[in-house]
Design a protein around this motif. Structure first.
Motif, PDB file in Angstrom:
ATOM      1  N   SER A  48     -26.704 -10.487  25.055  1.00 46.49           N
ATOM      2  CA  SER A  48     -26.349 -10.757  26.454  1.00 46.49           C
ATOM      3  C   SER A  48     -27.195 -11.860  27.077  1.00 46.49           C
ATOM      4  N   SER A  49     -28.302 -12.232  26.438  1.00 42.15           N
ATOM      5  CA  SER A  49     -29.185 -13.276  26.962  1.00 42.15           C
ATOM      6  C   SER A  49     -28.812 -14.671  26.476  1.00 42.15           C
ATOM      7  N   VAL A  50     -27.894 -14.763  25.529  1.00 42.85           N
ATOM      8  CA  VAL A  50     -27.521 -16.069  24.980  1.00 42.85           C
ATOM      9  C   VAL A  50     -26.707 -16.842  26.009  1.00 42.85           C
ATOM     10  N   ARG A  51     -27.166 -18.041  26.367  1.00 44.21           N
ATOM     11  CA  ARG A  51     -26.527 -18.833  27.421  1.00 44.21           C
ATOM     12  C   ARG A  51     -25.573 -19.882  26.873  1.00 44.21           C
ATOM     13  N   ALA A  52     -25.809 -20.344  25.685  1.00 44.60           N
ATOM     14  CA  ALA A  52     -24.964 -21.401  25.116  1.00 44.60           C
ATOM     15  C   ALA A  52     -23.598 -20.857  24.731  1.00 44.60           C
ATOM     16  N   LYS A  53     -22.596 -21.731  24.774  1.00 48.59           N
ATOM     17  CA  LYS A  53     -21.248 -21.358  24.364  1.00 48.59           C
ATOM     18  C   LYS A  53     -21.008 -21.591  22.879  1.00 48.59           C
ATOM     19  N   ILE A  54     -21.889 -22.369  22.260  1.00 47.14           N
ATOM     20  CA  ILE A  54     -21.798 -22.637  20.823  1.00 47.14           C
ATOM     21  C   ILE A  54     -23.111 -22.217  20.174  1.00 47.14           C
ATOM     22  N   VAL A  55     -23.040 -21.339  19.195  1.00 48.45           N
ATOM     23  CA  VAL A  55     -24.220 -20.871  18.464  1.00 48.45           C
ATOM     24  C   VAL A  55     -24.060 -21.269  17.007  1.00 48.45           C
ATOM     25  N   VAL A  56     -25.036 -22.000  16.486  1.00 45.70           N
ATOM     26  CA  VAL A  56     -24.974 -22.513  15.119  1.00 45.70           C
ATOM     27  C   VAL A  56     -26.101 -21.879  14.310  1.00 45.70           C
ATOM     28  N   GLU A  57     -25.743 -21.161  13.264  1.00 41.30           N
ATOM     29  CA  GLU A  57     -26.748 -20.518  12.407  1.00 41.30           C
ATOM     30  C   GLU A  57     -27.248 -21.510  11.363  1.00 41.30           C
ATOM     31  N   GLY A  58     -28.243 -22.289  11.741  1.00 41.31           N
ATOM     32  CA  GLY A  58     -28.777 -23.282  10.822  1.00 41.31           C
ATOM     33  C   GLY A  58     -29.727 -22.719   9.797  1.00 41.31           C
ATOM     34  N   GLY A  59     -30.233 -21.494  10.016  1.00 45.72           N
ATOM     35  CA  GLY A  59     -31.112 -20.840   9.061  1.00 45.72           C
ATOM     36  C   GLY A  59     -30.371 -19.750   8.311  1.00 45.72           C
ATOM     37  N   ASN A  60     -31.072 -19.096   7.406  1.00 45.35           N
ATOM     38  CA  ASN A  60     -30.466 -18.007   6.644  1.00 45.35           C
ATOM     39  C   ASN A  60     -30.459 -16.718   7.465  1.00 45.35           C
ATOM     40  N   MET A  61     -29.264 -16.118   7.599  1.00 43.04           N
ATOM     41  CA  MET A  61     -29.111 -14.829   8.285  1.00 43.04           C
ATOM     42  C   MET A  61     -29.728 -14.857   9.678  1.00 43.04           C
ATOM     43  N   SER A  62     -29.446 -15.929  10.427  1.00 47.04           N
ATOM     44  CA  SER A  62     -30.046 -16.116  11.755  1.00 47.04           C
ATOM     45  C   SER A  62     -29.606 -15.059  12.751  1.00 47.04           C
ATOM     46  N   CYS A  63     -28.380 -14.561  12.608  1.00 46.53           N
ATOM     47  CA  CYS A  63     -27.883 -13.472  13.456  1.00 46.53           C
ATOM     48  C   CYS A  63     -27.631 -12.248  12.584  1.00 46.53           C
ATOM     49  N   THR A  64     -27.865 -11.091  13.153  1.00 44.60           N
ATOM     50  CA  THR A  64     -27.424  -9.896  12.435  1.00 44.60           C
ATOM     51  C   THR A  64     -25.893  -9.865  12.471  1.00 44.60           C
ATOM     52  N   LYS A  65     -25.293  -9.157  11.532  1.00 46.86           N
ATOM     53  CA  LYS A  65     -23.826  -9.097  11.511  1.00 46.86           C
ATOM     54  C   LYS A  65     -23.252  -8.499  12.792  1.00 46.86           C
TER      55      LYS A  65
END
Length: 378
Positions: A275-292
């Motif tokens: 809920s704190s993410v402000r950007a409309k585009i999120v790019v996972e440039g690292g390995n497993m940057s977001c949980t599923k």
């Protein structure tokens, strides 16, 4: 696709995992192979104080996914080194690692560098193993040695991540420079910053292990890189006075932005901070940057999420194209670099477009659908 590839990647465990003996190094090592295709597997070598076989198994599975999505006939692997204390003789450790992994390297398991290891480290353990990628049967022939060739491609993973981000920006219909926050400023993060800035976008904040530096008017990327060590730590004393400095490991979440590029450790975004993410585009440039679960929640909230196995593939793709002989022979270094960049950009752009189409059609797991088309389990 070979039967071994399908069987191995539908299994719940890796194809094999081995613990390495590293004499006189006060460290533990592992190599985990998730799958092999035509006798080949590849992945990086991670060196941290917490790495273990479980983490490596997940990373090796991600490598299987990355390579399958760019249609390279290579399985996924990962190596790890966990020092028990400060590394007092890095060269000895790398050379020992090379001697111990020599049978795997010569047997088709390519081990490059990853978090905590560098290209010079890789060159040292290759030398100790007597391994040269360019002499492998079936590999693309280069007109220089591998270490020299790689210097022309050192930014390639950042290039691929930036390519994905630029595609998402175009698809969003944006007509003005976008504000970008970078979480992580290692080799990948610096490459992303350079490529996005070159296309006119503003890097408004960068996070490292010490916190976050911010300038709403845009950080001076070249100056920022000058002040950054090889491990991605920024020397605050060299920054302009207009730069704000924030403490805290997630201060970057508080910065207004249009694009958020995650280029550091795993689980940077979990369910607790979606809920704190402000950007409309999120790019996972690292390995497993977001949980599923977090990735799914971001999508349900209407954000564009570009997953790691699609965008964080540049370095693996370069190596894979050479090992598997996909890249053409007879090109000089500038020609080969241009060919590889075009090939990688084409694969990433196509997969991002497919992800967007599947998401728009209501797919909750678009990556799983792309992998299923290749008989690969998610």
């Amino acid at each position: 696709m070979s039967l071994l590839h399908a069987d191995a990647t539908h299994a719940s465990s890796p194809l094999f995992s081995t613990t390495l003996s590293l004499p006189d190094c006060d460290a533990t090592g592992w190599v985990v192979v998730d799958s092999m295709v035509d006798g080949l597997a590849m992945g990086g070598t991670r060196m941290t104080r917490t790495v273990d076989a479980v983490e490596l198994a997940a990373l090796a599975r991600a490598m299987t996914h990355k390579l399958a999505l760019v249609d390279l006939p290579i399985g996924g692997a990962k190596a790890g080194i966990r020092p028990n204390g400060p590394v007092r003789d890095r060269e000895h450790l790398m050379r020992t690692f090379g001697r111990v992994t020599r049978p795997l390297l010569h047997g088709g398991v390519y081990l490059g560098c990853d978090q905590g290891t560098t290209h010079p480290d890789r060159d040292m353990f290759f030398a100790a193993a007597g391994y040269d990628i360019a002499t492998r049967p079936g590999a693309t022939r280069l007109d220089v040695d591998w270490a020299e060739f790689w210097r022309s491609m050192v930014d390639i993973t950042g290039f691929g991540v930036a390519t994905a981000a630029l595609g998402a920006i175009r698809a969003s219909g944006a007509r003005t420079p976008q504000r970008v926050v970078l979480q992580g400023f290692g080799t990948v993060g610096r490459g992303v910053a350079q490529h996005l800035a070159a296309h006119g976008h503003q890097i408004v904040a960068v996070a490292d292990v010490l916190g976050t530096v911010e300038d709403p008017a845009g950080l001076p990327v070249d100056k920022l890189i000058e002040c950054t060590s090889t491990d991605g730590t920024i020397d605050r004393s060299g920054l302009p006075t207009s730069v704000r400095v924030h403490d805290g490991d997630r201060a970057w979440l508080k910065v207004d932005s249009d694009v958020l590029v995650l280029a550091a450790g795993a689980d940077a975004i979990d369910e607790s901070v979606v809920s704190s993410v402000r950007a409309k585009i999120v790019v996972e440039g690292g390995n497993m940057s977001c949980t599923k679960p977090a990735r799914r929640m971001l999508g349900e909230a209407g954000l564009t999420v570009l997953p790691d196995v699609v965008v964080n593939v540049g370095g693996a793709a370069v190596t894979g194209c050479i090992i598997a002989g996909v890249a053409p022979n007879g090109l000089n270094v500038p020609q080969m670099s241009a060919w590889l960049r075009d090939w990688i950009a084409g694969k990433i752009n196509k997969n991002c477009e497919l992800i967007a189409e599947l998401s728009a059609s209501g797919s909750a797991e678009p990556v799983a659908e792309l992998l299923a088309q290749r008989n690969i389990a998610w």
